[in-house]
Design an enzyme around this catalytic site. Structure first.
Site, PDB file in Angstrom:
ATOM      1  N   ASP A 137      10.604 -23.060  52.141  1.00  0.00           N
ATOM      2  CA  ASP A 137      11.916 -22.982  52.786  1.00  0.00           C
ATOM      3  C   ASP A 137      13.041 -23.386  51.832  1.00  0.00           C
ATOM      4  O   ASP A 137      13.071 -24.514  51.323  1.00  0.00           O
ATOM      5  CB  ASP A 137      11.944 -23.896  54.005  1.00  0.00           C
ATOM      6  CG  ASP A 137      10.939 -23.489  55.064  1.00  0.00           C
ATOM      7  OD1 ASP A 137      11.370 -23.179  56.188  1.00  0.00           O
ATOM      8  OD2 ASP A 137       9.726 -23.497  54.785  1.00  0.00           O
ATOM      9  N   GLU A 144      15.216 -19.045  55.925  1.00  0.00           N
ATOM     10  CA  GLU A 144      15.857 -19.284  57.222  1.00  0.00           C
ATOM     11  C   GLU A 144      16.703 -20.553  57.284  1.00  0.00           C
ATOM     12  O   GLU A 144      17.414 -20.759  58.255  1.00  0.00           O
ATOM     13  CB  GLU A 144      14.804 -19.322  58.326  1.00  0.00           C
ATOM     14  CG  GLU A 144      13.901 -20.534  58.295  1.00  0.00           C
ATOM     15  CD  GLU A 144      13.491 -20.962  59.702  1.00  0.00           C
ATOM     16  OE1 GLU A 144      13.622 -20.168  60.639  1.00  0.00           O
ATOM     17  OE2 GLU A 144      13.062 -22.106  59.843  1.00  0.00           O
ATOM     18  N   ASN A 188      11.925 -20.037  63.148  1.00  0.00           N
ATOM     19  CA  ASN A 188      12.609 -20.400  64.384  1.00  0.00           C
ATOM     20  C   ASN A 188      14.126 -20.465  64.275  1.00  0.00           C
ATOM     21  O   ASN A 188      14.823 -20.462  65.286  1.00  0.00           O
ATOM     22  CB  ASN A 188      12.078 -21.745  64.906  1.00  0.00           C
ATOM     23  CG  ASN A 188      12.186 -22.847  63.872  1.00  0.00           C
ATOM     24  OD1 ASN A 188      11.681 -22.727  62.751  1.00  0.00           O
ATOM     25  ND2 ASN A 188      12.825 -23.952  64.249  1.00  0.00           N
ATOM     26  N   HIS A 189      14.691 -20.508  63.061  1.00  0.00           N
ATOM     27  CA  HIS A 189      16.150 -20.563  62.906  1.00  0.00           C
ATOM     28  C   HIS A 189      16.774 -19.211  62.569  1.00  0.00           C
ATOM     29  O   HIS A 189      17.946 -19.153  62.195  1.00  0.00           O
ATOM     30  CB  HIS A 189      16.522 -21.575  61.809  1.00  0.00           C
ATOM     31  CG  HIS A 189      16.204 -22.990  62.149  1.00  0.00           C
ATOM     32  ND1 HIS A 189      16.514 -23.561  63.364  1.00  0.00           N
ATOM     33  CD2 HIS A 189      15.588 -23.969  61.423  1.00  0.00           C
ATOM     34  CE1 HIS A 189      16.110 -24.822  63.382  1.00  0.00           C
ATOM     35  NE2 HIS A 189      15.540 -25.086  62.221  1.00  0.00           N
ATOM     36  N   HIS A 240       7.745 -24.078  57.074  1.00  0.00           N
ATOM     37  CA  HIS A 240       8.384 -24.767  58.193  1.00  0.00           C
ATOM     38  C   HIS A 240       8.470 -26.279  58.037  1.00  0.00           C
ATOM     39  O   HIS A 240       9.478 -26.876  58.380  1.00  0.00           O
ATOM     40  CB  HIS A 240       7.725 -24.448  59.540  1.00  0.00           C
ATOM     41  CG  HIS A 240       8.373 -25.142  60.708  1.00  0.00           C
ATOM     42  ND1 HIS A 240       9.667 -24.876  61.100  1.00  0.00           N
ATOM     43  CD2 HIS A 240       7.912 -26.102  61.553  1.00  0.00           C
ATOM     44  CE1 HIS A 240       9.965 -25.640  62.153  1.00  0.00           C
ATOM     45  NE2 HIS A 240       8.928 -26.403  62.433  1.00  0.00           N
TER      46      HIS A 240
END
Length: 277
Positions: free
Chosen positions: A13, A44, A72-73, A182
C-alpha cells in the site's frame, strides 16, 4: 534470474505523498537492477492516506506501474468512479457487489512479451463491507484468466492473516502468486507453496517508516489511551520505507520459481512528487 523467467514486482500500500515520492525515486532503479518485467502496486491510500484520484493513477503509470490495485478505500475520492468505468489498469475488488464501477481483473503485456493477469479481491474477516466470497470469486476469475495466460496473480486485500493464508492454499497450483495487502506491515513469510504458487501474507507499504501504518502516531496513541475519537493524519516525515516482493514465474507452466521480499529505507526522501498529467 532464469533465462526465460518472467519477473513481476509487487509494491504494498502506497500511503500519501511520501509513499508516492518513494515510488517515484526508487522504482526506475528497482526495475533495472532486479530485471523486472512488470509492476503491480496497491494505490488505494495514495491520496492523503485514503483513496486514489485519476491524477494519481496517471502518476503511477508514468513511473512504470502496469496495474494499480485497491481495496476498501477505493470509493473515497469521487472522481475515481468514472475512471474505473473507462479503464482497466486500476482494479477494485472483484467480489464487490454487481453494479459497482470497474473490474476486478485485468491483463497487461510484460516487458518479456508475456501476458499477465492480475486479480484483486477483498477479505471478509474484520472488514466492514459486505462482499461476495473472495475464495470462490478468485478461483472463478483464475479459471477464466487461464484461457488467456498461465501467469496469474492475486492481490488479496484483507485484514486477517489466517484468511490470507487460506486463500493462498486454496489457490495453490491455480495461480502464479497470491500477495496480501491492507495491513501495511510487511511479513517475513514469503514462500512457494507445494503446488507452485508464490505467497506472502502482506507486502507492507510505502510511507513514513516511524509512522503507524502511514499515519502520524500521536493521535492514534491518544485514541488508544483515552478511547476518544481522533483525526488521523498522514505522516510525511522521513525516513521513509518502501516494501514489497518480486515473484519470478515460468511462463510455460505458470508456476512460481522464486519469491523475494524487498525493503528500501530512505533517510533523505522529501515530499516533492510531481504527478503526471
Amino acid at each position: 534470474m532464469t533465462k526465460q523467467g518472467v519477473r513481476i514486482l509487487f509494491l504494498g500500500d502506497v500511503v500519501g505523498a511520501l509513499g508516492c515520492a518513494m515510488v517515484q525515486k526508487h522504482l526506475p532503479r528497482l526495475r533495472k537492477e532486479l530485471g523486472i518485467h512488470g509492476v503491480v502496486a496497491n494505490g488505494e491510500n495514495s491520496c492523503e492516506g485514503k483513496g486514489i484520484t485519476q491524477r494519481l493513477v496517471r502518476f503511477f503509470k508514468h513511473h512504470g506501474v502496469n496495474v494499480v490495485t485497491s481495496g476498501n478505500h477505493i470509493w473515497a475520492k469521487r472522481d475515481i468512479c468514472s475512471y474505473l468505468t473507462e479503464h482497466e489498469d486500476l482494479l477494485r475488488p472483484a467480489n464487490f457487489p454487481e453494479g459497482c464501477p470497474g473490474t476486478g481483473m485485468t491483463f497487461f503485456t510484460a516487458a518479456s512479451g508475456h501476458e499477465v493477469a492480475v486479480i484483486n479481491v477483498q477479505g471478509r474477516v474484520f472488514m466492514q463491507q459486505h462482499t461476495d466470497c473472495p475464495f470462490r470469486r478468485a478461483r472463478a476469475l483464475a479459471d477464466k484468466a487461464r484461457e488467456t495466460t498461465k501467469i496469474i496473480f492475486v492481490d488479496f486485500h484483507a485484514e486477517a492473516t489466517s484468511e490470507k493464508i487460506g486463500l493462498g492454499l486454496y489457490l495453490d497450483g491455480n495461480v502464479s502468486g497470491v500477495v496480501g495487502t491492507h495491513t501495511h506491515v510487511q511479513t517475513a513469510d514469503e514462500r512457494i507453496l507445494p503446488q507452485g504458487t508464490a505467497f506472502i501474507t502482506d507486502l507492507g507499504m510505502a510511507g513514513a517508516r516511524f509512522s503507524m501504518i502511514g499515519m502520524k502516531p500521536e493521535p492514534i496513541i491518544s485514541m488508544f489511551l483515552t478511547q476518544m475519537p481522533q483525526r488521523f493524519e498522514v505522516d510525511e516525515q522521513a525516513p521513509a520505507i518502501l516494501t514489497g516482493a518480486w515473484i519470478e514465474v515460468d511462463p510455460e507452466t505458470g508456476k512460481a520459481e522464486a519469491i523475494e521480499r524487498i525493503q528500501i529505507v530512505d533517510n533523505d526522501i522529501a515530499v516533492h512528487t510531481q504527478t503526471a498529467g
